[in-house]
Structure formats: C-alpha cells, structure tokens
Motif scaffolding. Sequence first.
Motif, PDB file in Angstrom:
ATOM      1  N   ASP A   1       0.831  -1.207   0.000  1.00  0.00           N
ATOM      2  CA  ASP A   1       0.000   0.000   0.000  1.00  0.00           C
ATOM      3  C   ASP A   1       0.864   1.255   0.000  1.00  0.00           C
ATOM      4  O   ASP A   1       0.583   2.217  -0.712  1.00  0.00           O
ATOM      5  CB  ASP A   1      -0.928   0.024   1.219  1.00  0.00           C
ATOM      6  CG  ASP A   1      -2.035  -1.006   1.127  1.00  0.00           C
ATOM      7  OD1 ASP A   1      -2.322  -1.479   0.011  1.00  0.00           O
ATOM      8  OD2 ASP A   1      -2.603  -1.343   2.187  1.00  0.00           O
ATOM      9  N   PHE A   2       1.939   1.240   0.798  1.00  0.00           N
ATOM     10  CA  PHE A   2       2.838   2.383   0.858  1.00  0.00           C
ATOM     11  C   PHE A   2       3.495   2.629  -0.496  1.00  0.00           C
ATOM     12  O   PHE A   2       3.535   3.766  -0.971  1.00  0.00           O
ATOM     13  CB  PHE A   2       3.907   2.154   1.929  1.00  0.00           C
ATOM     14  CG  PHE A   2       4.935   3.234   1.984  1.00  0.00           C
ATOM     15  CD1 PHE A   2       4.628   4.471   2.526  1.00  0.00           C
ATOM     16  CD2 PHE A   2       6.200   3.031   1.469  1.00  0.00           C
ATOM     17  CE1 PHE A   2       5.569   5.485   2.564  1.00  0.00           C
ATOM     18  CE2 PHE A   2       7.155   4.034   1.500  1.00  0.00           C
ATOM     19  CZ  PHE A   2       6.842   5.266   2.049  1.00  0.00           C
ATOM     20  N   VAL A   3       3.986   1.570  -1.127  1.00  0.00           N
ATOM     21  CA  VAL A   3       4.632   1.716  -2.440  1.00  0.00           C
ATOM     22  C   VAL A   3       3.619   2.221  -3.463  1.00  0.00           C
ATOM     23  O   VAL A   3       3.937   3.079  -4.294  1.00  0.00           O
ATOM     24  CB  VAL A   3       5.260   0.383  -2.891  1.00  0.00           C
ATOM     25  CG1 VAL A   3       5.720   0.440  -4.335  1.00  0.00           C
ATOM     26  CG2 VAL A   3       6.431   0.021  -1.980  1.00  0.00           C
ATOM     27  N   HIS A   4       2.404   1.721  -3.400  1.00  0.00           N
ATOM     28  CA  HIS A   4       1.354   2.155  -4.331  1.00  0.00           C
ATOM     29  C   HIS A   4       1.078   3.646  -4.155  1.00  0.00           C
ATOM     30  O   HIS A   4       0.928   4.376  -5.146  1.00  0.00           O
ATOM     31  CB  HIS A   4       0.090   1.336  -4.088  1.00  0.00           C
ATOM     32  CG  HIS A   4      -0.943   1.519  -5.144  1.00  0.00           C
ATOM     33  ND1 HIS A   4      -1.950   2.451  -5.048  1.00  0.00           N
ATOM     34  CD2 HIS A   4      -1.114   0.903  -6.331  1.00  0.00           C
ATOM     35  CE1 HIS A   4      -2.701   2.391  -6.117  1.00  0.00           C
ATOM     36  NE2 HIS A   4      -2.215   1.467  -6.923  1.00  0.00           N
ATOM     37  N   ARG A   5       1.010   4.115  -2.915  1.00  0.00           N
ATOM     38  CA  ARG A   5       0.780   5.540  -2.665  1.00  0.00           C
ATOM     39  C   ARG A   5       1.938   6.400  -3.171  1.00  0.00           C
ATOM     40  O   ARG A   5       1.723   7.452  -3.782  1.00  0.00           O
ATOM     41  CB  ARG A   5       0.581   5.806  -1.176  1.00  0.00           C
ATOM     42  CG  ARG A   5      -0.860   5.591  -0.738  1.00  0.00           C
ATOM     43  CD  ARG A   5      -1.000   5.951   0.701  1.00  0.00           C
ATOM     44  NE  ARG A   5      -0.375   4.827   1.434  1.00  0.00           N
ATOM     45  CZ  ARG A   5       0.016   4.858   2.691  1.00  0.00           C
ATOM     46  NH1 ARG A   5      -0.126   5.935   3.394  1.00  0.00           N
ATOM     47  NH2 ARG A   5       0.563   3.812   3.255  1.00  0.00           N
ATOM     48  N   VAL A   6       3.163   5.953  -2.933  1.00  0.00           N
ATOM     49  CA  VAL A   6       4.330   6.717  -3.381  1.00  0.00           C
ATOM     50  C   VAL A   6       4.348   6.804  -4.902  1.00  0.00           C
ATOM     51  O   VAL A   6       4.598   7.877  -5.474  1.00  0.00           O
ATOM     52  CB  VAL A   6       5.637   6.088  -2.852  1.00  0.00           C
ATOM     53  CG1 VAL A   6       6.850   6.700  -3.523  1.00  0.00           C
ATOM     54  CG2 VAL A   6       5.727   6.266  -1.341  1.00  0.00           C
ATOM     55  N   LEU A   7       4.065   5.696  -5.576  1.00  0.00           N
ATOM     56  CA  LEU A   7       4.025   5.719  -7.038  1.00  0.00           C
ATOM     57  C   LEU A   7       2.911   6.627  -7.543  1.00  0.00           C
ATOM     58  O   LEU A   7       3.067   7.306  -8.560  1.00  0.00           O
ATOM     59  CB  LEU A   7       3.857   4.302  -7.589  1.00  0.00           C
ATOM     60  CG  LEU A   7       5.067   3.379  -7.396  1.00  0.00           C
ATOM     61  CD1 LEU A   7       4.735   1.975  -7.899  1.00  0.00           C
ATOM     62  CD2 LEU A   7       6.293   3.918  -8.083  1.00  0.00           C
ATOM     63  N   GLY A   8       1.790   6.668  -6.834  1.00  0.00           N
ATOM     64  CA  GLY A   8       0.702   7.579  -7.195  1.00  0.00           C
ATOM     65  C   GLY A   8       1.132   9.029  -7.072  1.00  0.00           C
ATOM     66  O   GLY A   8       0.821   9.856  -7.933  1.00  0.00           O
ATOM     67  N   TRP A   9       1.870   9.352  -5.994  1.00  0.00           N
ATOM     68  CA  TRP A   9       2.373  10.725  -5.818  1.00  0.00           C
ATOM     69  C   TRP A   9       3.339  11.087  -6.941  1.00  0.00           C
ATOM     70  O   TRP A   9       3.289  12.201  -7.477  1.00  0.00           O
ATOM     71  CB  TRP A   9       3.083  10.876  -4.491  1.00  0.00           C
ATOM     72  CG  TRP A   9       2.197  10.758  -3.273  1.00  0.00           C
ATOM     73  CD1 TRP A   9       0.853  10.993  -3.200  1.00  0.00           C
ATOM     74  CD2 TRP A   9       2.602  10.370  -1.972  1.00  0.00           C
ATOM     75  NE1 TRP A   9       0.403  10.771  -1.926  1.00  0.00           N
ATOM     76  CE2 TRP A   9       1.455  10.393  -1.140  1.00  0.00           C
ATOM     77  CE3 TRP A   9       3.821  10.002  -1.404  1.00  0.00           C
ATOM     78  CZ2 TRP A   9       1.497  10.064   0.212  1.00  0.00           C
ATOM     79  CZ3 TRP A   9       3.859   9.680  -0.058  1.00  0.00           C
ATOM     80  CH2 TRP A   9       2.713   9.714   0.725  1.00  0.00           C
TER      81      TRP A   9
END
Length: 55
Positions: free
Chosen positions: A30-38
């Motif tokens: 989830d953290f990696v997904h959020r960072v990639l979204g940013w």
Amino acid sequence: MSGGVKKILIVGVVALVLFFLITQPTQSADFVHRVLGWLKDGAEAIVTFFRTLFS
C-alpha cells in the motif's frame, strides 16, 4: 562520510526495508502504491505546466 559508514548505513536501510516487506507485506505494498501515485501525479503536473507554458 567515510566509505565504511556509508556501507553500514546502506546495509541497515536495506535490512530495514526487507524486514518491513517480510513482516508487513500488505502495508508495504500500500505504501509503495501511494508513493508511485504521488510520483505519477507530480509528473502529470509538470507535463501540464509545460504544455500550458508553450501553448
């Protein structure tokens, strides 16, 4: 920073990341997904800026 200290810090960071990936895989994903979204949002904003600037 000396080479030995830098190497120890890199190994420590890698060990910490691996620890979290193994013990909390769902939260890590989830953290990696959020960072990639940013990063995606930031890249789109930069592209929009330059398109607007040169149009």
